[in-house]
Scaffold this motif. Structure first.
Motif, PDB file in Angstrom:
ATOM      1  N   LEU A  17       6.943  -1.055  -2.822  1.00 39.19           N
ATOM      2  CA  LEU A  17       5.947  -0.176  -2.207  1.00 39.19           C
ATOM      3  C   LEU A  17       6.093  -0.061  -0.701  1.00 39.19           C
ATOM      4  O   LEU A  17       5.183   0.452  -0.038  1.00 39.19           O
ATOM      5  N   GLU A  18       7.222  -0.505  -0.131  1.00 41.04           N
ATOM      6  CA  GLU A  18       7.429  -0.528   1.318  1.00 41.04           C
ATOM      7  C   GLU A  18       6.469  -1.539   1.954  1.00 41.04           C
ATOM      8  O   GLU A  18       5.609  -2.118   1.300  1.00 41.04           O
ATOM      9  N   THR A  19       6.612  -1.756   3.252  1.00 38.76           N
ATOM     10  CA  THR A  19       5.825  -2.797   3.907  1.00 38.76           C
ATOM     11  C   THR A  19       4.332  -2.471   3.941  1.00 38.76           C
ATOM     12  O   THR A  19       3.489  -3.305   3.600  1.00 38.76           O
ATOM     13  N   GLY A  20       4.002  -1.262   4.377  1.00 39.54           N
ATOM     14  CA  GLY A  20       2.595  -0.893   4.459  1.00 39.54           C
ATOM     15  C   GLY A  20       1.932  -0.831   3.099  1.00 39.54           C
ATOM     16  O   GLY A  20       0.825  -1.348   2.900  1.00 39.54           O
ATOM     17  N   GLY A  21       2.602  -0.184   2.140  1.00 35.21           N
ATOM     18  CA  GLY A  21       2.044  -0.077   0.798  1.00 35.21           C
ATOM     19  C   GLY A  21       1.978  -1.419   0.095  1.00 35.21           C
ATOM     20  O   GLY A  21       1.032  -1.688  -0.661  1.00 35.21           O
TER      21      GLY A  21
END
Length: 242
Positions: free
Chosen positions: A90-94
């Motif tokens: 989910l990528e870093t932010g997600g």
């Protein structure tokens, strides 16, 4: 425990490790060995030593390997929970946003699972003054342009010179993710369920209102991005310093 003292951390361990192939074809990058133990174990030991008690590990690539390898954290005196992201990270932010309900904390430490650092996490148990406090390091050869500017007052900005590199370690308030949809470019990934988005746009938005501060780390830090860097660090750790 006081709300101003952090007891929880998120270790980001969901990446595909594409630059580390073929080592990550059958093993997630944070579970690769370096200096006689798994990369992620260096973090777990340091967090326990600093007084943290709860750790959330977000997982995706070869996720089934983490719990058999690390268990519930009791061997380090920690409580480990796993945030499953599915087949696509989910990528870093997600990834952090997805872990917040499991974390159940308003402020917390975040550590990238693929870095090696000798920072004392005991100095990172205080709540950030703003929305985030970042550990910054000198720019490594593979990232000479850096990421953010640290001014003389300890504030971090997207613009300005010189720039330093974000180490992948920082303390955050969950409020950084409030209204995240308005702070990132809308695309198919961000509209997915669960959404996938990077952390950097949220940080840059907070920096525009002086909501991010930081500190420069002059100690040991390595971004374990390729097999060559892993082998080099392994040799460095195995050879005692004189």
């Amino acid at each position: 425990m006081s709300d101003d003292v952090l007891d929880s951390a998120i270790i980001l361990a969901a990446g595909l490790g594409e630059r580390m192939r073929p080592l990550t074809t059958h093993t997630p990058k944070p579970l690769l060995y370096c200096g006689g133990k798994r990369l992620i174990e260096w973090h777990l030991e340091a967090l326990a030593r600093a007084g943290f008690s709860r750790v959330i590990i977000n997982i995706s690539h070869l996720a089934e390997q983490f719990e058999p390898a690390l268990g519930d954290g009791s061997r380090w005196g920690l409580s480990i929970l796993y945030s499953h992201e599915g087949a696509i990270p989910l990528e870093t932010g997600g990834g952090i946003w997805h872990a917040l309900p499991l974390l159940q904390r308003e402020q917390f430490l975040v550590v990238n699972g693929d870095v090696f650092c000798d920072v004392d996490f005991a100095n990172w148990r205080a709540s950030p003054a703003g929305l985030a406090r970042l550990l910054l390091v000198d720019n490594p050869p593979q990232h000479p342009a850096g990421d953010f500017h640290l001014d003389q007052f300890g504030q971090v900005f997207a613009e300005g010179s010189p720039k330093l590199t974000y180490s992948g370690i920082g303390t955050y308030r969950s409020a950084l993710w409030d209204d995240w949809q308005t702070q990132i470019a809308t695309d198919e990934a961000s509209l997915a369920t669960p959404p996938r988005f990077k952390l950097a746009p949220l940080l840059r938005h907070a920096m525009r209102t002086a909501g991010v501060n930081g500190i420069r780390h002059d100690g040991r830090w390595h971004d374990i991005g390729t097999p060559e860097r892993l082998y080099s660090l392994d040799a460095e750790i195995q050879t005692p310093r004189r």
